[in-house]
Scaffold this motif. Sequence first.
Motif, PDB file in Angstrom:
ATOM      1  N   GLY A  82      -8.076 -12.387  -7.959  1.00 23.19           N
ATOM      2  CA  GLY A  82      -8.821 -11.282  -7.369  1.00 23.19           C
ATOM      3  C   GLY A  82      -9.107 -10.198  -8.391  1.00 23.19           C
ATOM      4  O   GLY A  82      -8.678 -10.258  -9.541  1.00 23.19           O
ATOM      5  N   LYS A  83      -9.828  -9.159  -7.949  1.00 22.51           N
ATOM      6  CA  LYS A  83     -10.202  -8.081  -8.865  1.00 22.51           C
ATOM      7  C   LYS A  83      -9.089  -7.050  -9.056  1.00 22.51           C
ATOM      8  O   LYS A  83      -9.130  -6.245  -9.953  1.00 22.51           O
ATOM      9  N   ARG A  84      -8.047  -7.088  -8.186  1.00 22.38           N
ATOM     10  CA  ARG A  84      -6.950  -6.120  -8.292  1.00 22.38           C
ATOM     11  C   ARG A  84      -5.660  -6.851  -8.679  1.00 22.38           C
ATOM     12  O   ARG A  84      -4.767  -7.053  -7.891  1.00 22.38           O
ATOM     13  N   GLN A  85      -5.592  -7.269  -9.939  1.00 25.64           N
ATOM     14  CA  GLN A  85      -4.371  -7.893 -10.428  1.00 25.64           C
ATOM     15  C   GLN A  85      -3.457  -6.841 -11.033  1.00 25.64           C
ATOM     16  O   GLN A  85      -2.248  -6.925 -10.912  1.00 25.64           O
ATOM     17  N   LEU A  86      -4.062  -5.841 -11.673  1.00 29.35           N
ATOM     18  CA  LEU A  86      -3.330  -4.721 -12.239  1.00 29.35           C
ATOM     19  C   LEU A  86      -4.117  -3.442 -11.991  1.00 29.35           C
ATOM     20  O   LEU A  86      -5.338  -3.477 -11.877  1.00 29.35           O
ATOM     21  N   LEU A  87      -3.407  -2.329 -11.939  1.00 30.39           N
ATOM     22  CA  LEU A  87      -4.046  -1.017 -11.883  1.00 30.39           C
ATOM     23  C   LEU A  87      -3.615  -0.266 -13.130  1.00 30.39           C
ATOM     24  O   LEU A  87      -2.420  -0.067 -13.368  1.00 30.39           O
ATOM     25  N   LEU A  88      -4.600   0.115 -13.946  1.00 27.82           N
ATOM     26  CA  LEU A  88      -4.358   0.860 -15.181  1.00 27.82           C
ATOM     27  C   LEU A  88      -4.721   2.318 -14.940  1.00 27.82           C
ATOM     28  O   LEU A  88      -5.755   2.605 -14.318  1.00 27.82           O
ATOM     29  N   LEU A  89      -3.884   3.221 -15.414  1.00 24.84           N
ATOM     30  CA  LEU A  89      -4.110   4.638 -15.190  1.00 24.84           C
ATOM     31  C   LEU A  89      -3.926   5.411 -16.491  1.00 24.84           C
ATOM     32  O   LEU A  89      -3.010   5.123 -17.273  1.00 24.84           O
TER      33      LEU A  89
END
Length: 160
Positions: A47-54
């Motif tokens: 999917g498109k949300r494998q990681l969230l980078l901030l």
Amino acid sequence: MDSPSGTIRALMLAQERGTPMKRVLEAEAVEGQGFTGDRHSKKKPHGKRQLLLLDEASLQTLRLTPGELKENVVIAGLPLDALPAGQRLALGEHVVVELTEPCVPCSKLERIRPGLLKESWGQRGQLAKVLQGGAVREGDGVRLLDVNPDAPRPIRPKLP
């Protein structure tokens, strides 16, 4: 000229829904999934949300600590929210991720602090997918690579 670079300041794993993020010194990224041990890696593989980078600057501006926005990777030195979908980044020596779209703030942020949904608009980080897995550690460098010209260009939603 060297490409812009940053540094990984924190690595976080989402555990059970509703529980705080767990900070780790090292994480294993799995191609097409995310971090081993993160609940999002099991939800929607590829999917498109494998990681969230901030961006660390966003955390500071919002007066939050790592993990409060449910991010997996906090990066210092790169303006993540200014990068386009399809931008590829090297995390450490082996891991390569591709940004898929900005993370849209949701109403759950109001539980952290009233008004945070509006405050965090445009500073919520970028969702990413893992193109090449491997180990990544706090303190590792982050480098901009190429931009995938075929990446879908998401529509940036307007503030509600």
